[in-house]
Design a protein around this motif. Structure first.
Motif, PDB file in Angstrom:
ATOM      1  N   VAL A  86      32.499  45.706  33.539  1.00 12.00           N
ATOM      2  CA  VAL A  86      32.962  46.804  34.370  1.00 12.00           C
ATOM      3  C   VAL A  86      34.485  46.785  34.312  1.00 12.00           C
ATOM      4  CG1 VAL A  86      33.089  47.747  36.712  1.00 12.00           C
ATOM      5  CG2 VAL A  86      30.968  46.676  35.912  1.00 12.00           C
ATOM      6  N   ARG A  87      35.093  47.935  34.107  1.00  7.79           N
ATOM      7  CA  ARG A  87      36.555  47.990  33.996  1.00  7.79           C
ATOM      8  C   ARG A  87      37.204  47.610  35.323  1.00  7.79           C
ATOM      9  NH1 ARG A  87      40.402  51.747  35.047  1.00  7.79           N
ATOM     10  NH2 ARG A  87      38.846  53.358  35.525  1.00  7.79           N
ATOM     11  N   ASP A  92      46.314  51.898  31.596  1.00 11.59           N
ATOM     12  CA  ASP A  92      47.470  51.550  30.764  1.00 11.59           C
ATOM     13  C   ASP A  92      47.717  50.046  30.757  1.00 11.59           C
ATOM     14  OD1 ASP A  92      48.278  51.285  33.384  1.00 11.59           O
ATOM     15  OD2 ASP A  92      50.238  52.232  33.090  1.00 11.59           O
ATOM     16  N   ALA A  93      46.647  49.249  30.902  1.00 14.82           N
ATOM     17  CA  ALA A  93      46.772  47.793  31.060  1.00 14.82           C
ATOM     18  C   ALA A  93      47.493  47.121  29.889  1.00 14.82           C
ATOM     19  CB  ALA A  93      45.395  47.165  31.249  1.00 14.82           C
ATOM     20  N   ASP A  94      47.196  47.530  28.653  1.00 13.81           N
ATOM     21  CA  ASP A  94      47.804  46.886  27.486  1.00 13.81           C
ATOM     22  C   ASP A  94      49.308  47.107  27.456  1.00 13.81           C
ATOM     23  OD1 ASP A  94      45.346  45.960  26.675  1.00 13.81           O
ATOM     24  OD2 ASP A  94      44.983  47.607  25.288  1.00 13.81           O
ATOM     25  N   ALA A  95      49.726  48.328  27.745  1.00 13.92           N
ATOM     26  CA  ALA A  95      51.164  48.626  27.769  1.00 13.92           C
ATOM     27  C   ALA A  95      51.856  47.877  28.894  1.00 13.92           C
ATOM     28  CB  ALA A  95      51.379  50.136  27.917  1.00 13.92           C
ATOM     29  N   ARG A  96      51.193  47.786  30.044  1.00 18.70           N
ATOM     30  CA  ARG A  96      51.761  47.053  31.175  1.00 18.70           C
ATOM     31  C   ARG A  96      51.925  45.574  30.847  1.00 18.70           C
ATOM     32  NH1 ARG A  96      51.048  48.706  36.928  1.00 18.70           N
ATOM     33  NH2 ARG A  96      50.908  50.979  36.985  1.00 18.70           N
ATOM     34  N   HIS A 119      47.777  37.169  40.391  1.00 15.71           N
ATOM     35  CA  HIS A 119      48.251  38.405  41.022  1.00 15.71           C
ATOM     36  C   HIS A 119      48.611  39.436  39.949  1.00 15.71           C
ATOM     37  CE1 HIS A 119      48.333  35.898  44.568  1.00 15.71           C
ATOM     38  NE2 HIS A 119      49.229  35.117  44.022  1.00 15.71           N
ATOM     39  N   ASP A 120      47.709  39.618  39.023  1.00 17.31           N
ATOM     40  CA  ASP A 120      47.926  40.503  37.881  1.00 17.31           C
ATOM     41  C   ASP A 120      48.093  41.954  38.352  1.00 17.31           C
ATOM     42  OD1 ASP A 120      47.768  41.949  35.500  1.00 17.31           O
ATOM     43  OD2 ASP A 120      46.391  40.512  34.590  1.00 17.31           O
ATOM     44  N   PRO A 121      49.265  42.554  38.138  1.00 12.32           N
ATOM     45  CA  PRO A 121      49.489  43.927  38.609  1.00 12.32           C
ATOM     46  C   PRO A 121      48.689  44.975  37.848  1.00 12.32           C
ATOM     47  CG  PRO A 121      51.338  43.182  37.273  1.00 12.32           C
ATOM     48  CD  PRO A 121      50.449  41.985  37.484  1.00 12.32           C
ATOM     49  N   ARG A 122      48.065  44.594  36.743  1.00 10.97           N
ATOM     50  CA  ARG A 122      47.254  45.542  35.978  1.00 10.97           C
ATOM     51  C   ARG A 122      45.892  45.788  36.617  1.00 10.97           C
ATOM     52  NH1 ARG A 122      46.351  42.741  30.590  1.00 10.97           N
ATOM     53  NH2 ARG A 122      46.123  40.965  32.013  1.00 10.97           N
ATOM     54  N   VAL A 123      45.467  44.898  37.506  1.00  7.56           N
ATOM     55  CA  VAL A 123      44.136  44.966  38.089  1.00  7.56           C
ATOM     56  C   VAL A 123      44.097  45.996  39.222  1.00  7.56           C
ATOM     57  CG1 VAL A 123      42.304  43.653  39.216  1.00  7.56           C
ATOM     58  CG2 VAL A 123      43.730  42.553  37.484  1.00  7.56           C
ATOM     59  N   PRO A 125      42.591  47.831  42.734  1.00  4.23           N
ATOM     60  CA  PRO A 125      42.140  47.246  44.006  1.00  4.23           C
ATOM     61  C   PRO A 125      40.668  46.851  44.001  1.00  4.23           C
ATOM     62  CG  PRO A 125      43.596  49.091  44.427  1.00  4.23           C
ATOM     63  CD  PRO A 125      43.350  49.074  42.933  1.00  4.23           C
ATOM     64  N   ILE A 126      39.788  47.746  43.534  1.00  4.94           N
ATOM     65  CA  ILE A 126      38.375  47.387  43.492  1.00  4.94           C
ATOM     66  C   ILE A 126      38.123  46.340  42.409  1.00  4.94           C
ATOM     67  CG2 ILE A 126      37.689  49.212  41.856  1.00  4.94           C
ATOM     68  CD1 ILE A 126      35.091  49.457  43.497  1.00  4.94           C
ATOM     69  N   GLY A 127      38.974  46.355  41.376  1.00  2.00           N
ATOM     70  CA  GLY A 127      38.851  45.363  40.312  1.00  2.00           C
ATOM     71  C   GLY A 127      39.097  43.953  40.807  1.00  2.00           C
ATOM     72  N   ARG A 128      39.986  43.799  41.784  1.00  2.00           N
ATOM     73  CA  ARG A 128      40.264  42.469  42.334  1.00  2.00           C
ATOM     74  C   ARG A 128      39.011  41.887  42.985  1.00  2.00           C
ATOM     75  NH1 ARG A 128      45.456  41.526  41.749  1.00  2.00           N
ATOM     76  NH2 ARG A 128      46.910  43.287  41.730  1.00  2.00           N
ATOM     77  N   PHE A 129      38.296  42.732  43.712  1.00  2.00           N
ATOM     78  CA  PHE A 129      37.053  42.267  44.339  1.00  2.00           C
ATOM     79  C   PHE A 129      36.018  41.911  43.279  1.00  2.00           C
ATOM     80  CE2 PHE A 129      32.731  43.448  45.647  1.00  2.00           C
ATOM     81  CZ  PHE A 129      32.522  42.495  46.639  1.00  2.00           C
ATOM     82  N   LEU A 130      35.883  42.771  42.286  1.00  3.45           N
ATOM     83  CA  LEU A 130      34.885  42.522  41.240  1.00  3.45           C
ATOM     84  C   LEU A 130      35.193  41.244  40.478  1.00  3.45           C
ATOM     85  CD1 LEU A 130      34.430  46.149  39.843  1.00  3.45           C
ATOM     86  CD2 LEU A 130      32.886  44.886  41.364  1.00  3.45           C
ATOM     87  N   ARG A 131      36.471  40.992  40.214  1.00  5.34           N
ATOM     88  CA  ARG A 131      36.848  39.774  39.496  1.00  5.34           C
ATOM     89  C   ARG A 131      36.640  38.534  40.350  1.00  5.34           C
ATOM     90  NH1 ARG A 131      41.574  39.730  35.425  1.00  5.34           N
ATOM     91  NH2 ARG A 131      40.897  41.340  33.978  1.00  5.34           N
ATOM     92  N   LYS A 132      36.989  38.622  41.616  1.00  5.62           N
ATOM     93  CA  LYS A 132      36.853  37.470  42.507  1.00  5.62           C
ATOM     94  C   LYS A 132      35.399  37.031  42.622  1.00  5.62           C
ATOM     95  CE  LYS A 132      38.048  35.878  47.172  1.00  5.62           C
ATOM     96  NZ  LYS A 132      38.858  34.740  46.693  1.00  5.62           N
TER      97      LYS A 132
END
Length: 230
Positions: A86-87, A92-96, A119-123, A125-132
């Protein structure tokens, strides 16, 4: 097609020594492991499908499409495959990432050592929960059905990470990469990359169904507590 013939040769060298020093990837053991993967995947398909449906809806509401992210990873015997997640990152994650590594020496050092950023700024808000909670990995059940991954094994790497394994890349390539594995239940993002490589080799050298089930049960605890997440 293998990513690089010299890694194919490394695998061949280890495989040739397997009778003298078993590393847990015999044909018989892999058939048993594959059967267990398919059986457990069938059992999990309904609950995982329902949970994934909720996640897809949430991503579509709170973020933009696409919902899924596909990336080429190194599989068993060096075969490339498209790993599904899941994304969790911005479009624009690669450019960031290029900008962050160019402008922030501390972040660049952390990326070299861990291939991750705290604290990856590319992630998103919902991605932080999914990753955690590692819920972003659920679509990889499809990779398991396809035979590209196992439920338990080394985490799938990208081609740029091959050199970081050195001679131990042969151990990584001896088995299918896993949705979860020894690294995920042994500190995860808190560990160094060298420790991750050592854990992958340890897993392959001592692989068994009993160990796989132990890792699966420990994974549930890690997911519920978010232990070791970046």
């Amino acid at each position: 097609m293998l990513f690089n013939s010299r890694y194919d040769q490394s695998f061949a060298d280890v495989e040739a020594d397997a009778k003298a020093t078993p590393i847990g990837h015999s044909a018989a053991s892999q058939k048993v492991k594959r059967s267990a993967d398919l059986l457990l995947s069938v059992i999990l398909v309904v609950p995982v499908g329902l949970l994934l449906g909720v996640i897809i809806l949430a991503v579509m509401i709170f973020d933009r499409q696409p919902v899924f992210y596909l990336q080429t990873r190194v599989g068993r015997r060096g075969q490339p495959f498209r790993c599904i997640k899941v994304r969790t990152m911005r479009l624009d994650a690669d450019a960031r990432l290029e900008q962050i590594l160019a402008e922030d020496p501390a972040a660049a050092r952390q990326w070299r050592e861990h291939q991750k950023l705290s604290h990856d700024p590319r992630v998103t808000p919902i991605g932080r929960f999914l990753r955690k909670t590692s819920l972003d990995e659920l679509p990889q059940l499809l990779n398991v059905f396809r035979g590209e991954m196992s439920l338990v094994g080394p985490r799938p790497i990208i081609a740029d990470e091959i050199d970081r394994y050195g001679a131990d890349i042969a151990y990584y390539m001896a088995v299918r990469p896993g949705v979860t594995g020894l690294w995920q239940v042994s500190g995860r993002s808190r560990t160094s990359y060298a420790r991750r490589v050592a854990l992958d080799r340890e897993y392959v050298e001592n692989q068994s169904l009993a160990k796989d089930f132990s890792i699966l049960f420990r994974t549930v605890r890690v997911v519920l507590t978010g232990e070791g997440s970046a």
